[in-house]
Structures are given as structure tokens and as C-alpha cells.
Write a protein that holds these residues in place. Sequence first.
Motif, PDB file in Angstrom:
ATOM      1  N   GLY A   1      29.275 -23.995 -34.221  1.00  0.00           N
ATOM      2  CA  GLY A   1      28.754 -22.696 -34.626  1.00  0.00           C
ATOM      3  C   GLY A   1      29.830 -21.797 -35.182  1.00  0.00           C
ATOM      4  N   LEU A   2      31.008 -21.810 -34.551  1.00  0.00           N
ATOM      5  CA  LEU A   2      32.102 -20.977 -35.036  1.00  0.00           C
ATOM      6  C   LEU A   2      32.580 -21.443 -36.404  1.00  0.00           C
TER       7      LEU A   2
ATOM      8  N   LEU B   1      40.916 -18.507 -31.910  1.00  0.00           N
ATOM      9  CA  LEU B   1      39.785 -17.892 -31.220  1.00  0.00           C
ATOM     10  C   LEU B   1      39.085 -18.895 -30.324  1.00  0.00           C
ATOM     11  N   VAL B   2      38.938 -20.129 -30.821  1.00  0.00           N
ATOM     12  CA  VAL B   2      38.319 -21.168 -30.002  1.00  0.00           C
ATOM     13  C   VAL B   2      39.148 -21.391 -28.744  1.00  0.00           C
ATOM     14  N   ALA B   3      40.470 -21.338 -28.888  1.00  0.00           N
ATOM     15  CA  ALA B   3      41.341 -21.584 -27.745  1.00  0.00           C
ATOM     16  C   ALA B   3      41.301 -20.453 -26.725  1.00  0.00           C
TER      17      ALA B   3
ATOM     18  N   PHE C   1      35.393 -29.714 -36.703  1.00  0.00           N
ATOM     19  CA  PHE C   1      34.792 -28.833 -35.705  1.00  0.00           C
ATOM     20  C   PHE C   1      33.265 -28.843 -35.807  1.00  0.00           C
ATOM     21  N   GLU C   2      32.762 -28.848 -37.048  1.00  0.00           N
ATOM     22  CA  GLU C   2      31.312 -28.831 -37.253  1.00  0.00           C
ATOM     23  C   GLU C   2      30.660 -30.120 -36.784  1.00  0.00           C
ATOM     24  N   VAL C   3      31.230 -31.251 -37.183  1.00  0.00           N
ATOM     25  CA  VAL C   3      30.611 -32.550 -36.901  1.00  0.00           C
ATOM     26  C   VAL C   3      30.667 -32.893 -35.416  1.00  0.00           C
TER      27      VAL C   3
END
Length: 203
Positions: free
Chosen positions: A117-118, A12-14, A106-108
Motif C-alpha cells: 500500500g505504501l 518510513l516503512v522502517a 515492495f508492491e509484489v
Amino acid sequence: MYRLVTITAAVLVALVQPGEAHLQWKSCTSSSSPLHVSRIDVEPTPIVVPGNLKVFVQGATTQSISHSTLHLTMQRKTFLINIPIPCIFHIGSCTYNDICSLLHDFEVNNYAGVTSGLAAGIRAMLAASNVNPDVCPNPVHEVNIDGYTLALGEVPAVLSWFAAGDYHVHVSLVDSRTNQETLCLDIEATVEQKCSGLSCLFG
């Protein structure tokens, strides 16, 4: 099995950008794999960003799955050739060396301003399904996520290098210890730019 959800997040990020996308998928996973997928769906289709996205994931593992490498290969399909999409800001055709730590990474680092956020939303979704993404190796279990809502925020201009068109994404998950491919997916996506201003009136 939470890795499947994490993989879905990476895809989804991609793909998710300012615009709309139609998604279809098929499994190319070996029948001997310990990871089995029966459903990956999202609503609405096309995906609208920003907005809310309902996620449906069903699957199961037959043995514990430990540290694995995730390979995403993206191509934009054109009339003549398929154009490879590079890995930029950890988004696109990327290799993630340890999927056990992917959500934390991804968070950091909040790549391109969108992954933190995702990833937080994915953590909450997993928690609602009684899955702890920080446990690795992941024990044998089933996952049934039935319409969990993820909030998709604004996507910055740094991802504007995506263009409207047809895309193919190949997903490969390889066990780092045995070198066995435990998941193989082919995803087709049609991305449409969201209209604005006069373009909404005149197409």
C-alpha cells in the motif's frame, strides 16, 4: 531523483508503526555527489498511524543515476548502548540491492502486510510530480513534492518488536557501477506508543 522519494518510503516503512514518531534529518552527502537534497519533511509530527501523512521532498540530480544499492542501518538508543535493529521481513537494518526495482518489490511481496500500500502511494505521488519510477537510469531532473498526502494504514502485530524510544537511522545509497556513495543521511527519530484505553487517562 525519484530514488530519494523511494528512500524516504523505505525509512518510513522502517520507522512507522502503531504509535507516534518525531523525525529530524541531516545530510552527510559529499558535495561532489550528483544527488542534492534540500528538504525532507513530513506532517504531522509526531506521525500518527493509522492516518494521513503529508510529504515534502525537494532535491535535484546533476547527472543520471542508475542502479544503486540502498543500505539502512537502524539502532535504538539506550542509556548504556545503542541496540542494532535487525532486518525482519525486509524492514529494519536492511540492504536493498537495486533501488530501481524497490517499489515493485515492495508492491509484489507486500512485506509484513504494509509495503504494498505504501509503495502504491509513492507511485501515485511520483506520477503527480511527472516522475516515472520505472525508468532506470533516472535522467537529470528536479523534484519538488509539496505536501502530497499518503494514507498510512494499520500496522500488523508482526512489527510489534519495535519499542518506544529513540532511534538513529543511517542511510547510504551507493552507485552499483562506480561504487560511489551518492546519498548519505542521518535520521533521528523518537517513537512514542499510541495510548489506548485507561493508558490515555493515566499516561
